[in-house]
Motif scaffolding. Sequence first.
Motif, PDB file in Angstrom:
ATOM      1  N   SER A   1       0.836  -1.197   0.000  1.00 33.95           N
ATOM      2  CA  SER A   1       0.000   0.000   0.000  1.00 33.95           C
ATOM      3  C   SER A   1       0.872   1.248   0.000  1.00 33.95           C
ATOM      4  N   VAL A   2       0.529   2.202  -0.853  1.00 27.22           N
ATOM      5  CA  VAL A   2       1.267   3.461  -0.924  1.00 27.22           C
ATOM      6  C   VAL A   2       0.276   4.612  -0.766  1.00 27.22           C
ATOM      7  N   PRO A   3       0.749   5.786  -0.365  1.00 26.09           N
ATOM      8  CA  PRO A   3      -0.164   6.926  -0.164  1.00 26.09           C
ATOM      9  C   PRO A   3      -0.944   7.269  -1.417  1.00 26.09           C
ATOM     10  N   ASN A   4      -2.149   7.792  -1.221  1.00 30.44           N
ATOM     11  CA  ASN A   4      -3.011   8.121  -2.356  1.00 30.44           C
ATOM     12  C   ASN A   4      -2.407   9.171  -3.293  1.00 30.44           C
ATOM     13  N   TRP A   5      -1.573  10.078  -2.751  1.00 28.68           N
ATOM     14  CA  TRP A   5      -1.024  11.136  -3.594  1.00 28.68           C
ATOM     15  C   TRP A   5      -0.083  10.577  -4.667  1.00 28.68           C
ATOM     16  N   TYR A   6       0.419   9.360  -4.476  1.00 24.93           N
ATOM     17  CA  TYR A   6       1.233   8.727  -5.519  1.00 24.93           C
ATOM     18  C   TYR A   6       0.456   8.663  -6.836  1.00 24.93           C
ATOM     19  N   PHE A   7      -0.870   8.486  -6.721  1.00 24.93           N
ATOM     20  CA  PHE A   7      -1.719   8.303  -7.898  1.00 24.93           C
ATOM     21  C   PHE A   7      -2.382   9.604  -8.361  1.00 24.93           C
ATOM     22  N   ASP A   8      -1.979  10.735  -7.783  1.00 21.34           N
ATOM     23  CA  ASP A   8      -2.533  12.021  -8.198  1.00 21.34           C
ATOM     24  C   ASP A   8      -2.092  12.325  -9.629  1.00 21.34           C
ATOM     25  N   PHE A   9      -3.045  12.710 -10.478  1.00 19.54           N
ATOM     26  CA  PHE A   9      -2.732  12.893 -11.902  1.00 19.54           C
ATOM     27  C   PHE A   9      -1.693  13.987 -12.120  1.00 19.54           C
ATOM     28  N   ASP A  10      -1.853  15.137 -11.469  1.00 22.08           N
ATOM     29  CA  ASP A  10      -0.934  16.253 -11.691  1.00 22.08           C
ATOM     30  C   ASP A  10       0.480  15.894 -11.261  1.00 22.08           C
ATOM     31  N   VAL A  11       0.595  15.217 -10.122  1.00 25.29           N
ATOM     32  CA  VAL A  11       1.913  14.791  -9.638  1.00 25.29           C
ATOM     33  C   VAL A  11       2.527  13.800 -10.621  1.00 25.29           C
ATOM     34  N   ALA A  12       1.709  12.835 -11.062  1.00 22.15           N
ATOM     35  CA  ALA A  12       2.198  11.809 -11.988  1.00 22.15           C
ATOM     36  C   ALA A  12       2.609  12.414 -13.319  1.00 22.15           C
ATOM     37  N   ASN A  13       1.794  13.318 -13.840  1.00 17.92           N
ATOM     38  CA  ASN A  13       2.082  13.947 -15.140  1.00 17.92           C
ATOM     39  C   ASN A  13       3.397  14.717 -15.088  1.00 17.92           C
ATOM     40  N   GLU A  14       3.602  15.479 -14.024  1.00 16.41           N
ATOM     41  CA  GLU A  14       4.837  16.250 -13.880  1.00 16.41           C
ATOM     42  C   GLU A  14       6.050  15.329 -13.760  1.00 16.41           C
ATOM     43  N   LEU A  15       5.893  14.258 -12.989  1.00 17.83           N
ATOM     44  CA  LEU A  15       6.995  13.316 -12.780  1.00 17.83           C
ATOM     45  C   LEU A  15       7.398  12.634 -14.089  1.00 17.83           C
ATOM     46  N   LEU A  16       6.392  12.211 -14.869  1.00 20.48           N
ATOM     47  CA  LEU A  16       6.671  11.529 -16.138  1.00 20.48           C
ATOM     48  C   LEU A  16       7.293  12.493 -17.154  1.00 20.48           C
ATOM     49  N   CYS A  17       6.781  13.715 -17.211  1.00 18.55           N
ATOM     50  CA  CYS A  17       7.361  14.704 -18.127  1.00 18.55           C
ATOM     51  C   CYS A  17       8.816  14.993 -17.773  1.00 18.55           C
ATOM     52  N   ARG A  18       9.096  15.072 -16.484  1.00 20.11           N
ATOM     53  CA  ARG A  18      10.469  15.310 -16.051  1.00 20.11           C
ATOM     54  C   ARG A  18      11.366  14.116 -16.392  1.00 20.11           C
ATOM     55  N   GLN A  19      10.822  12.908 -16.242  1.00 14.30           N
ATOM     56  CA  GLN A  19      11.591  11.704 -16.553  1.00 14.30           C
ATOM     57  C   GLN A  19      11.971  11.644 -18.029  1.00 14.30           C
ATOM     58  N   PHE A  20      11.017  12.019 -18.911  1.00 19.59           N
ATOM     59  CA  PHE A  20      11.257  11.912 -20.350  1.00 19.59           C
ATOM     60  C   PHE A  20      11.685  13.232 -20.979  1.00 19.59           C
ATOM     61  N   ASN A  21      11.831  14.270 -20.129  1.00 20.19           N
ATOM     62  CA  ASN A  21      12.286  15.588 -20.585  1.00 20.19           C
ATOM     63  C   ASN A  21      11.379  16.141 -21.685  1.00 20.19           C
ATOM     64  N   THR A  22      10.076  16.115 -21.422  1.00 23.09           N
ATOM     65  CA  THR A  22       9.093  16.628 -22.382  1.00 23.09           C
ATOM     66  C   THR A  22       8.163  17.621 -21.679  1.00 23.09           C
TER      67      THR A  22
END
Length: 241
Positions: free
Chosen positions: A84-105
């Motif tokens: 089990s992980v905190p609900n904020w892990y699945f927050d769309f805005d957090v996830a979108n920013e993290l993925l964009c930073r990972q792929f530099n887009t």
Amino acid sequence: TPGTLVEDSLLDERRDNTLAAVYHRDGIYAIATMELSLGHFKAQQLDDIDQVHSELKRIQPAELLITEQNPAITEKEAGIATRSVPNWYFDFDVANELLCRQFNTKNLVAYGCQDFPLAVSTAGALLQYTKDMQYDTVPHIRDFSISQKSDFLIIDAASRQNLEIETNLSGGREFTLVSLMDKCANPMGARLLRRWLHGPISDRAILGHRQLAVGEFIERVDQSAVHDLLRKCGDIERILT
């Protein structure tokens, strides 16, 4: 943790070691998967819990992430180790920013994510978890794709069990389809074979190309010589990681 291992000595070289996450909202489900030792990273959205069970049987993850509040599936239902992980892990805005930073887009349009917000949220949770598990950066995760339900033949859990693809009805490995077909010369081929057997594709064009390639290989190539060459190859996929 089981899903974030990359050390050769702790992994089965002929099988993927997949970390997965499941999330649901408003009756829609999403699964994301990552194979850290290979750099594979995918996600998809599903219509109901039965499809989730079918996908988990196909993927056979080593570890499954779920939300602390209102999880999409329980450990007992999943039949595998869950975390089990905190609900904020699945927050769309957090996830979108993290993925964009990972792929530099600037956005994820190039990855076809605009119509699959739950898949993005679930993929972001996986990436956040790997960073928490002492992988502050994972530079080998350079690509991401959204899978469609139509990409694979959907096999329900009961049918998959009775087909004995890799596990027989007694829970063993003997006399299964994999045990019969796995004559692969190196671990990379063995892992690919298992992916293909567990997830038969439904694209007739790709199937036709595969069939032509196999025909050419049988007719024109010295198979034993190629087998000897492949056997000398190291596990390049995991070595690169």
